[in-house]
Design a protein around this motif. Structure first.
Motif, PDB file in Angstrom:
ATOM      1  N   LEU A 192       0.505  47.667   7.839  1.00 30.62           N
ATOM      2  CA  LEU A 192       0.446  48.831   6.960  1.00 30.62           C
ATOM      3  C   LEU A 192       1.380  48.646   5.766  1.00 30.62           C
ATOM      4  N   GLU A 193       2.589  48.177   6.041  1.00 29.70           N
ATOM      5  CA  GLU A 193       3.565  47.969   4.965  1.00 29.70           C
ATOM      6  C   GLU A 193       3.060  46.936   3.966  1.00 29.70           C
ATOM      7  N   GLU A 194       2.468  45.867   4.474  1.00 32.63           N
ATOM      8  CA  GLU A 194       1.951  44.816   3.594  1.00 32.63           C
ATOM      9  C   GLU A 194       0.780  45.325   2.758  1.00 32.63           C
ATOM     10  N   ALA A 195      -0.158  46.043   3.417  1.00 32.04           N
ATOM     11  CA  ALA A 195      -1.315  46.572   2.687  1.00 32.04           C
ATOM     12  C   ALA A 195      -0.886  47.576   1.622  1.00 32.04           C
ATOM     13  N   TYR A 196       0.138  48.365   1.928  1.00 31.10           N
ATOM     14  CA  TYR A 196       0.629  49.369   0.970  1.00 31.10           C
ATOM     15  C   TYR A 196       1.222  48.694  -0.261  1.00 31.10           C
ATOM     16  N   HIS A 197       2.042  47.656  -0.062  1.00 35.29           N
ATOM     17  CA  HIS A 197       2.658  46.966  -1.192  1.00 35.29           C
ATOM     18  C   HIS A 197       1.616  46.209  -2.014  1.00 35.29           C
ATOM     19  N   VAL A 198       0.593  45.691  -1.357  1.00 39.65           N
ATOM     20  CA  VAL A 198      -0.492  45.034  -2.089  1.00 39.65           C
ATOM     21  C   VAL A 198      -1.211  46.047  -2.979  1.00 39.65           C
ATOM     22  N   MET A 199      -1.405  47.266  -2.454  1.00 42.89           N
ATOM     23  CA  MET A 199      -2.044  48.313  -3.249  1.00 42.89           C
ATOM     24  C   MET A 199      -1.174  48.690  -4.444  1.00 42.89           C
ATOM     25  N   LEU A 200       0.157  48.771  -4.224  1.00 40.37           N
ATOM     26  CA  LEU A 200       1.064  49.093  -5.327  1.00 40.37           C
ATOM     27  C   LEU A 200       1.000  48.030  -6.416  1.00 40.37           C
TER      28      LEU A 200
ATOM     29  N   LEU B 250      -8.380  48.307  -2.038  1.00 42.59           N
ATOM     30  CA  LEU B 250      -7.004  48.220  -1.534  1.00 42.59           C
ATOM     31  C   LEU B 250      -6.583  49.526  -0.860  1.00 42.59           C
ATOM     32  N   GLU B 251      -7.076  50.636  -1.387  1.00 38.95           N
ATOM     33  CA  GLU B 251      -6.746  51.936  -0.779  1.00 38.95           C
ATOM     34  C   GLU B 251      -7.367  52.048   0.609  1.00 38.95           C
ATOM     35  N   LYS B 252      -8.601  51.559   0.749  1.00 37.77           N
ATOM     36  CA  LYS B 252      -9.250  51.570   2.062  1.00 37.77           C
ATOM     37  C   LYS B 252      -8.499  50.688   3.051  1.00 37.77           C
ATOM     38  N   ALA B 253      -7.974  49.571   2.571  1.00 36.80           N
ATOM     39  CA  ALA B 253      -7.209  48.677   3.443  1.00 36.80           C
ATOM     40  C   ALA B 253      -5.953  49.363   3.964  1.00 36.80           C
ATOM     41  N   VAL B 254      -5.332  50.172   3.112  1.00 42.09           N
ATOM     42  CA  VAL B 254      -4.137  50.921   3.544  1.00 42.09           C
ATOM     43  C   VAL B 254      -4.501  51.919   4.628  1.00 42.09           C
TER      44      VAL B 254
END
Length: 213
Positions: free
Chosen positions: A69-77, A145-149
């Motif tokens: 989750l942390e990784e997906a969130y930073h990728v989205m940012l 990317l939002e869906k991945a989060v």
């Protein structure tokens, strides 16, 4: 001349469990040395060891889900193009209306504070401030990317019972992103909701049982 008959062949039958049972009838003599032996694994786990191992596996899965989750969130940012996020009045008005449809209306002080931040972001184009507006109103976010989060968040929710300590450790991190912290707090609330629901169900069942006695 005397002819001697050859000796009769002796047929040895392998000892089996069924054959050992026939010793009383005298058909086959069972031998304790040839009887089948129960397979005993000296390395087999007892129940306590299995429970501890399963608990460790669940906790490891929960920690892995939080890391994902942390990784997906930073990728989205990082995927937010702060230069192209629309901050004009019409786009902001439309985004606020859409956000209020899904999350509820802003209070008057909240809306005033949000509009003040938008004005500052429009003037300065500071990347951190633009990202904050983008996350709040869903502007300039990659749908993929939002869906991945949200998919990663769903995995954390699945493991929420075993993620208590890992979530607590993350929330105690002073450098944790506020929005990511909000997601983790939402997951941690599930434990409290489950506890309350269980208590309500227990109370209702107990009252019903005693009223029918």
């Amino acid at each position: 001349m005397v002819t001697v008959a050859p000796p009769r062949p002796i047929n040895f039958r392998p000892a089996t469990a069924e054959g050992a049972k026939k010793t009383r009838s005298g058909t086959v003599m069972g031998s304790s040395l040839l009887a089948p032996v129960t397979d005993i694994n000296p390395f087999s786990e007892d129940d306590d060891t299995k429970r501890r191992r399963k608990k460790r596996d669940r906790q490891a899965a929960a920690e892995a889900a939080i890391s994902d989750l942390e990784e997906a969130y930073h990728v989205m940012l990082e995927g937010i193009d702060t230069d192209s996020v629309p901050l004009d009045e019409a786009s902001i008005k439309k985004a606020i209306a859409k956000t209020e449809e899904t999350r509820g209306a802003y209070t008057k002080p909240e809306k005033q504070q949000l509009l003040a931040l938008v004005r500052k972001a429009r003037e300065s184009r500071h990347p951190e401030l633009v990202r904050a507006i983008s996350l709040e109103l869903g502007l300039g976010l990659s749908p993929t990317l939002e869906k991945a989060v949200f998919a990663s968040l769903g995995k954390v929710m699945i493991h929420h019972r075993d993620a208590k300590s890992a979530i607590k450790a993350k929330l105690n991190d002073p450098n944790l992103d506020p929005n990511l912290a909000a997601h983790l707090r939402a997951v941690s609330l599930l434990n409290g909701v489950e506890t309350v629901v269980a208590r309500i169900q227990f109370a209702a069942t107990t009252v019903k049982r005693w009223l029918t006695v």
